[in-house]
Design an enzyme around this catalytic site. Structure first.
Site, mmCIF file in Angstrom:
data_model
loop_
_atom_site.group_PDB
_atom_site.id
_atom_site.type_symbol
_atom_site.label_atom_id
_atom_site.label_comp_id
_atom_site.label_asym_id
_atom_site.label_seq_id
_atom_site.Cartn_x
_atom_site.Cartn_y
_atom_site.Cartn_z
ATOM 1 N N ALA A 9 -7.708 47.557 38.359
ATOM 2 C CA ALA A 9 -7.390 46.249 37.788
ATOM 3 C C ALA A 9 -7.009 45.285 38.898
ATOM 4 O O ALA A 9 -6.241 45.631 39.796
ATOM 5 C CB ALA A 9 -6.247 46.381 36.783
ATOM 6 N N ALA A 29 -3.749 48.095 43.869
ATOM 7 C CA ALA A 29 -4.992 47.813 44.586
ATOM 8 C C ALA A 29 -5.079 46.343 44.973
ATOM 9 O O ALA A 29 -5.589 45.994 46.042
ATOM 10 C CB ALA A 29 -6.195 48.207 43.731
ATOM 11 N N ARG A 69 -6.326 60.537 31.913
ATOM 12 C CA ARG A 69 -7.349 59.492 31.989
ATOM 13 C C ARG A 69 -8.594 59.973 31.250
ATOM 14 O O ARG A 69 -9.009 61.120 31.429
ATOM 15 C CB ARG A 69 -7.717 59.172 33.443
ATOM 16 C CG ARG A 69 -6.582 58.625 34.285
ATOM 17 C CD ARG A 69 -7.016 58.516 35.741
ATOM 18 N NE ARG A 69 -5.945 58.047 36.601
ATOM 19 C CZ ARG A 69 -5.807 56.794 37.030
ATOM 20 N NH1 ARG A 69 -6.683 55.880 36.649
ATOM 21 N NH2 ARG A 69 -4.816 56.449 37.816
#
Length: 426
Positions: free
Chosen positions: A50, A331, A207
């Site tokens: 994201a 990130a 996940r």
């Protein structure tokens, strides 16, 4: 091979942070770059990443062609009226007590719709992002199969990188973009420094993916096709559209006191997932039942350090400040790092200027990125009813402004504040 007096940079690690730095240096400087990657080719693990508004702006500042290519492949909320929304947050399970249920802690209860400033956020497949970065870099930028084992800083003679295959390479300086298990970080901090190694945060996650048609059938279009978060006691779940809206990505978090495994990722079974969420509400249980093959990812972060550099060695991204994913900004901070360091190195005219450039980078980034590590941990506790408890009104207030400092940031101001004295300043 370059001589030690040549101005050139080695980047250890060909992930998102390392490749963004390489591209930023390609676009803003004339400094030659070599990327050393352990794998046989560039690639990223993990289904998606994201990027909030701050990171999207940084991508555009690094390279408009990169931003244009990535945006085409990025996933966003499918409903037009939800395009400016980060997540819609809901209660994922009923209150633990009758008093809590009376106060409105009920599965499905709407908490908050968190709006984002322009340019909004992107959900990007990691491998797609790496593909687009590689297209824009020189074909000879990489050296593959290079597992770093040590770095020798020779001062004015540059640095020598030593690899597991017995080879060495000399450069003016090195930037470690080698992730949470960074070997470069151990060189900078010292192997015996407790801050050199990642720490388990008391959280892990499952996940997985759900076909969008099945998700819509059980949840309805609004919940399935737009970013949703479900909070509960000692856990939470996030869902969002990926693969051009054909799939719904699921990340389901749980709290635990320890992680008794040798690796950060282990396989999961459907029985494990169902047991973990057995007392959650119908939406969350439906999602778990639909999830395909899943892994369990332990969530680690890095303790704070006093600096991100030592001499001619610098740290960037997860190697400097790996964080948990609870604010969706880890990130993005690596992309910010790449832009800031690239623009600082724009002012470097000779190899002797590199240590002061790295010091300027550390000064510009230390407070912001370590705040991210701390507040991300805190967010995990809030989402799990472990900080504010199940006080819904306090959680709503927390959500209103929690992300503002992350999303609303002018990186050029930070760069301008530290470049004076680097290669003579502007």
């Amino acid at each position: 091979m370059t001589t030690p007096n040549d101005l050139n940079i080695a980047i250890v690690g060909g992930g998102i942070g390392g490749l963004c730095l390489a591209l930023c240096l390609e676009n803003y400087t004339t400094i030659p770059v070599t990327v050393y990657e352990n794998a046989p080719q560039f690639g990223e693990i993990g289904a998606g990443v994201a990027f909030g508004p701050n990171a999207v702006r940084a991508i555009k500042q690094i390279s408009e062609p990169l931003a244009a290519a990535v945006e085409v492949r990025a996933n966003k909320n499918i409903f037009p009226e939800k395009r400016g929304v980060w997540f819609d947050f809901r209660v994922g399970m009923d209150g633990a007590t009758e008093s809590a249920r009376t106060r409105g802690v009920l599965a499905g209860e709407f908490l908050s719709s968190v709006e984002q400033p322009e340019p909004g956020s992107w959900m990007v497949n990691r491998s797609h992002l790496v593909d687009e970065l590689v297209k824009l870099l020189p074909s000879d930028v990489a050296r593959f199969g290079k597992n770093l084992i040590d770095i020798e800083d020779l001062g004015s003679e540059g640095v020598v990188l030593k690899f597991q295959d017995g080879t060495t390479a000399r450069h003016s300086a090195v930037v470690g973009c080698d992730g949470i298990k960074s070997r470069t970080r151990r060189v900078v901090l010292g192997g015996d420094n407790p801050a050199a190694n990642p720490v388990y945060t008391g959280k892990y996650c499952y996940r997985g993916m759900v076909p969008m048609d099945k998700a819509v059938e059980l949840l309805g279009e609004e919940k399935a096709m737009n970013c949703q978060g479900y909070f509960g006691y000692h856990g939470h779940m996030l869902t969002f559209p990926v693969a051009g809206g054909r799939m719904m990505n699921v990340v389901a978090f749980q709290s635990s006191e320890d992680w008794p495994h040798d690796t950060m990722v282990i396989p999961a079974t459907k029985d494990q997932m169902l047991r973990s969420f057995s007392d959650w509400g119908p939406d969350v249980l439906s999602i778990v039942r639909l999830m395909g093959q899943s892994d369990i990812w332990a969530l680690f972060d890095l303790p704070p350090s006093e600096a991100y550099h030592k001499g001619r060695v610098c740290l960037l991204g997860d190697a400097a400040h790996a964080s948990t994913p609870f604010q969706g900004a880890g990130a993005g901070m690596a992309v910010e790092d790449a832009y800031v360091l690239g623009r600082i190195l724009e002012h470097v005219k000779q190899a002797a200027d590199l240590p002061s450039a790295f010091e300027a980078f550390s000064k510009a980034r230390l407070e912001r990125t370590q705040k991210l590590v701390a507040t991300s941990r805190e967010a995990g506790h809030v989402w799990h009813f472990e900080t504010e408890g199940d006080d819904i009104e306090k959680i709503k207030e927390n959500l209103k402004t929690r992300m503002d400092w992350i999303w609303n940031k002018n990186l050029d101001e930070d760069i301008e504040a530290v470049v004076a004295g680097v290669g003579g300043g502007k």
